[in-house]
Scaffold this motif. Structure first.
Motif, PDB file in Angstrom:
ATOM      1  N   MET A  23       0.821  -1.198   0.000  1.00 29.41           N
ATOM      2  CA  MET A  23       0.000   0.000   0.000  1.00 29.41           C
ATOM      3  C   MET A  23       0.866   1.262   0.000  1.00 29.41           C
ATOM      4  SD  MET A  23      -2.964  -1.428  -0.007  1.00 29.41           S
ATOM      5  CE  MET A  23      -4.008   0.039   0.173  1.00 29.41           C
ATOM      6  N   VAL A  24       0.396   2.289  -0.709  1.00 23.55           N
ATOM      7  CA  VAL A  24       1.034   3.604  -0.667  1.00 23.55           C
ATOM      8  C   VAL A  24      -0.018   4.633  -0.289  1.00 23.55           C
ATOM      9  CG1 VAL A  24       2.910   3.103  -2.278  1.00 23.55           C
ATOM     10  CG2 VAL A  24       0.692   3.864  -3.163  1.00 23.55           C
ATOM     11  N   THR A  25       0.427   5.709   0.353  1.00 28.01           N
ATOM     12  CA  THR A  25      -0.473   6.758   0.832  1.00 28.01           C
ATOM     13  C   THR A  25      -0.031   8.088   0.248  1.00 28.01           C
ATOM     14  OG1 THR A  25      -0.775   5.558   2.907  1.00 28.01           O
ATOM     15  CG2 THR A  25      -1.417   7.885   2.884  1.00 28.01           C
ATOM     16  N   LEU A  35       0.637  -2.456  -7.119  1.00 30.80           N
ATOM     17  CA  LEU A  35       0.957  -3.795  -7.596  1.00 30.80           C
ATOM     18  C   LEU A  35       2.436  -3.962  -7.913  1.00 30.80           C
ATOM     19  CD1 LEU A  35      -2.150  -4.508  -9.858  1.00 30.80           C
ATOM     20  CD2 LEU A  35      -1.762  -5.130  -7.472  1.00 30.80           C
ATOM     21  N   ASN A  36       3.162  -2.873  -7.994  1.00 34.05           N
ATOM     22  CA  ASN A  36       4.620  -2.968  -8.163  1.00 34.05           C
ATOM     23  C   ASN A  36       5.306  -3.105  -6.805  1.00 34.05           C
ATOM     24  OD1 ASN A  36       7.135  -2.795  -9.713  1.00 34.05           O
ATOM     25  ND2 ASN A  36       7.383  -0.823  -8.690  1.00 34.05           N
ATOM     26  N   ASN A  37       4.830  -2.383  -5.826  1.00 33.56           N
ATOM     27  CA  ASN A  37       5.241  -2.406  -4.413  1.00 33.56           C
ATOM     28  C   ASN A  37       6.743  -2.512  -4.185  1.00 33.56           C
ATOM     29  OD1 ASN A  37       5.752  -5.479  -3.737  1.00 33.56           O
ATOM     30  ND2 ASN A  37       3.737  -5.496  -4.697  1.00 33.56           N
ATOM     31  N   GLY A  41       8.024  -5.073  -1.500  1.00 33.74           N
ATOM     32  CA  GLY A  41       7.152  -4.458  -0.509  1.00 33.74           C
ATOM     33  C   GLY A  41       7.776  -3.192   0.054  1.00 33.74           C
ATOM     34  N   HIS A  42       6.990  -2.150   0.162  1.00 37.18           N
ATOM     35  CA  HIS A  42       7.494  -0.887   0.702  1.00 37.18           C
ATOM     36  C   HIS A  42       7.875  -1.051   2.168  1.00 37.18           C
ATOM     37  CE1 HIS A  42       6.366   1.368  -2.874  1.00 37.18           C
ATOM     38  NE2 HIS A  42       5.189   0.777  -2.838  1.00 37.18           N
ATOM     39  N   ALA A  43       8.998  -0.448   2.528  1.00 31.63           N
ATOM     40  CA  ALA A  43       9.466  -0.431   3.918  1.00 31.63           C
ATOM     41  C   ALA A  43       9.580  -1.840   4.497  1.00 31.63           C
ATOM     42  CB  ALA A  43       8.546   0.438   4.785  1.00 31.63           C
ATOM     43  N   HIS A  44      10.083  -2.762   3.691  1.00 32.59           N
ATOM     44  CA  HIS A  44      10.248  -4.135   4.155  1.00 32.59           C
ATOM     45  C   HIS A  44      11.257  -4.151   5.305  1.00 32.59           C
ATOM     46  CE1 HIS A  44      11.152  -8.393   4.202  1.00 32.59           C
ATOM     47  NE2 HIS A  44      10.166  -8.614   3.337  1.00 32.59           N
TER      48      HIS A  44
END
Length: 273
Positions: A23-25, A35-37, A41-44
């Motif tokens: 998710m992005v905000t 869907l690219n994330n 994944g963001h901030a893994h």
């Protein structure tokens, strides 16, 4: 987020604030499924932890390191065709270096590429001139064979994406790619797989059982951080080694950066969420 969403929404594009997982905000606190994330994944947590730890130990030491050697070993394990690995600042730079390497090794000028491929640069810079490019139809083996045989005396390399990420994620037919491998070897043309977007999928060359002469990788092998590399046959890539007669030059402004390999060296178990 697709390019259209990022850049082409009138009267101005979306401005993002932060991301977590898939998710992005945006700055107005609206949330979106990405869907690219950011590859993994963001901030893994595992990636962020590895990068922060390495930055505190030195982010760019300007010299070879054990971490980079371990990262190259990971690439060779996943794609045995990458016998020798060299790094670059981005996948576009790595593609450019791979093409220059092919031209230097073969003494030929022309480059063949397939319809629908991007190779990260849409203009003539990466090829030298559009007159130096032979465009092959995607998955049309008969026409491809005819074009390669016609231009073979001047063709340095055929560079292909085994899966076209910006053309509907179309996958090349494995049998066609295997025949392309056989044909380029017969004609003395270096086969380059641009796996900057697909290496994280297997990579396809390993899945299909194909050993290209050179392979290009990108930020998917660096945990989403900006990095590139290329590798392949020992006799081709080792032309850059300084103990060789008349070594080729490959200088980098960011040589020895370690934060990118620190993320890319994490194994699948580290990235499982």
């Amino acid at each position: 987020m697709g390019r259209a969403v990022r850049d082409e929404i009138a009267p101005y594009p979306l401005f993002m604030s932060h991301g977590a997982g898939c998710m992005v905000t945006d700055v107005d606190t609206n949330e979106y499924l990405d869907l690219n994330n950011d590859q993994d994944g963001h901030a893994h947590r595992a990636l962020a932890g590895a990068v922060v730890t390495q930055v505190w130990a030195g982010g760019a030491l300007g010299a070879p390191s054990e971490l980079v050697a371990k990262h190259a070993a990971v690439l060779r394990e996943r794609a045995p065709s990458m016998e020798v690995v060299r790094y670059a600042g981005s996948s576009a730079e790595a593609t450019l270096m791979a093409l220059r390497t092919a031209r230097g090794f073969t003494g030929r000028r022309l480059i063949a590429t397939t319809e629908g491929s991007t190779h990260h640069l849409r203009h003539s810079t990466i090829y030298g001139s559009l007159a130096d490019v032979v465009v092959l139809p995607f998955d049309d083996l008969a026409t491809t064979t005819a074009l390669l045989r016609r231009h073979a005396p001047n063709l340095a390399a055929a560079v292909v994406e085994p899966v076209l990420p910006e053309s509907g994620c179309l996958s090349g037919e494995p049998d066609h790619l295997r025949e392309l491998r056989r044909l380029t070897a017969e004609l003395g043309i270096l086969l380059i797989f641009d796996e900057s977007r697909t290496f994280r999928l297997g990579p396809p060359q390993t899945t299909f059982g194909i050993n290209p002469d050179l392979t290009v990788v990108g930020d998917s092998v660096a945990g989403g951080l900006s990095m590139g590399g290329f590798g392949g046959r020992t006799d081709v890539v080792r032309k850059y080694e300084l103990d060789r007669p008349g070594p080729w030059q490959h200088a980098l402004t960011d040589f020895g950066k370690l934060s990118q390999p620190s993320g890319g060296s994490l194994g699948p178990a580290d990235l499982r969420t």
